[in-house]
Motif scaffolding. Structure first.
Motif, PDB file in Angstrom:
ATOM      1  N   MET A 196       0.848  -1.173   0.000  1.00  0.00           N
ATOM      2  CA  MET A 196       0.000   0.000   0.000  1.00  0.00           C
ATOM      3  C   MET A 196       0.895   1.238   0.000  1.00  0.00           C
ATOM      4  O   MET A 196       1.911   1.270   0.664  1.00  0.00           O
ATOM      5  N   TYR A 197       0.513   2.217  -0.777  1.00  0.00           N
ATOM      6  CA  TYR A 197       1.242   3.489  -0.845  1.00  0.00           C
ATOM      7  C   TYR A 197       0.324   4.577  -0.315  1.00  0.00           C
ATOM      8  O   TYR A 197      -0.801   4.718  -0.770  1.00  0.00           O
ATOM      9  N   LYS A 198       0.815   5.317   0.678  1.00  0.00           N
ATOM     10  CA  LYS A 198       0.050   6.446   1.218  1.00  0.00           C
ATOM     11  C   LYS A 198       0.938   7.668   1.258  1.00  0.00           C
ATOM     12  O   LYS A 198       2.093   7.590   1.669  1.00  0.00           O
ATOM     13  N   ASN A 199       0.387   8.772   0.828  1.00  0.00           N
ATOM     14  CA  ASN A 199       1.098  10.044   0.898  1.00  0.00           C
ATOM     15  C   ASN A 199       0.060  11.140   1.058  1.00  0.00           C
ATOM     16  O   ASN A 199      -0.737  11.369   0.164  1.00  0.00           O
ATOM     17  N   THR A 257     -11.971   7.937  -6.394  1.00  0.00           N
ATOM     18  CA  THR A 257     -11.386   6.601  -6.384  1.00  0.00           C
ATOM     19  C   THR A 257     -11.242   6.137  -7.822  1.00  0.00           C
ATOM     20  O   THR A 257     -12.216   6.130  -8.574  1.00  0.00           O
ATOM     21  N   LEU A 258     -10.019   5.783  -8.192  1.00  0.00           N
ATOM     22  CA  LEU A 258      -9.731   5.307  -9.545  1.00  0.00           C
ATOM     23  C   LEU A 258      -9.383   3.831  -9.508  1.00  0.00           C
ATOM     24  O   LEU A 258      -8.576   3.411  -8.676  1.00  0.00           O
ATOM     25  N   LYS A 259      -9.957   3.053 -10.388  1.00  0.00           N
ATOM     26  CA  LYS A 259      -9.497   1.687 -10.612  1.00  0.00           C
ATOM     27  C   LYS A 259      -8.258   1.796 -11.496  1.00  0.00           C
ATOM     28  O   LYS A 259      -8.230   2.593 -12.432  1.00  0.00           O
ATOM     29  N   ILE A 260      -7.243   0.996 -11.210  1.00  0.00           N
ATOM     30  CA  ILE A 260      -6.000   1.035 -11.968  1.00  0.00           C
ATOM     31  C   ILE A 260      -5.711  -0.363 -12.511  1.00  0.00           C
ATOM     32  O   ILE A 260      -5.535  -1.305 -11.740  1.00  0.00           O
ATOM     33  N   GLU A 261      -5.652  -0.491 -13.824  1.00  0.00           N
ATOM     34  CA  GLU A 261      -5.294  -1.769 -14.451  1.00  0.00           C
ATOM     35  C   GLU A 261      -3.789  -1.850 -14.641  1.00  0.00           C
ATOM     36  O   GLU A 261      -3.148  -0.849 -14.961  1.00  0.00           O
ATOM     37  N   GLU A 307      -4.387  -4.782  -3.515  1.00  0.00           N
ATOM     38  CA  GLU A 307      -5.424  -5.803  -3.413  1.00  0.00           C
ATOM     39  C   GLU A 307      -6.700  -5.408  -4.150  1.00  0.00           C
ATOM     40  O   GLU A 307      -7.284  -6.211  -4.867  1.00  0.00           O
ATOM     41  N   THR A 308      -7.112  -4.149  -3.984  1.00  0.00           N
ATOM     42  CA  THR A 308      -8.333  -3.688  -4.642  1.00  0.00           C
ATOM     43  C   THR A 308      -8.065  -3.078  -6.013  1.00  0.00           C
ATOM     44  O   THR A 308      -9.010  -2.786  -6.749  1.00  0.00           O
TER      45      THR A 308
END
Length: 83
Positions: free
Chosen positions: A1-4, A20-24, A53-54
């Protein structure tokens, strides 16, 4: 997980948007870091949380300084597909 999450100069979160963006295309922790850094580099982004994960990125940004399209462009430039 990346948080900034950067410190925003705005009081009380005024003018902040959250999307919220889905990223392929993310397959590993390196991908998460790359996407997170790309999004965080966009001027006006105040926070980003990328979850492998999501396959999602939650982005907080100042609407008057940037747009969702600029954020998506940064993700594409990093080699991933924002949905």
């Amino acid at each position: 997980m990346y948080k900034n999450y950067a410190q925003s100069s705005l009081k009380g979160g005024e003018f902040l948007a959250q999307e919220t963006l889905k990223i392929e295309g993310m397959a590993c922790d390196h991908c998460v870091l790359k996407v997170g850094r790309a999004i965080a580099s966009v001027q006006g982004v105040t926070g980003v949380d990328v979850n492998l994960e999501t396959k999602e990125a939650v982005v907080e940004f100042e609407e008057f300084r940037t747009s969702l399209e600029k954020i998506k462009a940064a993700v594409r430039e990093a080699g991933y597909k924002p949905l």
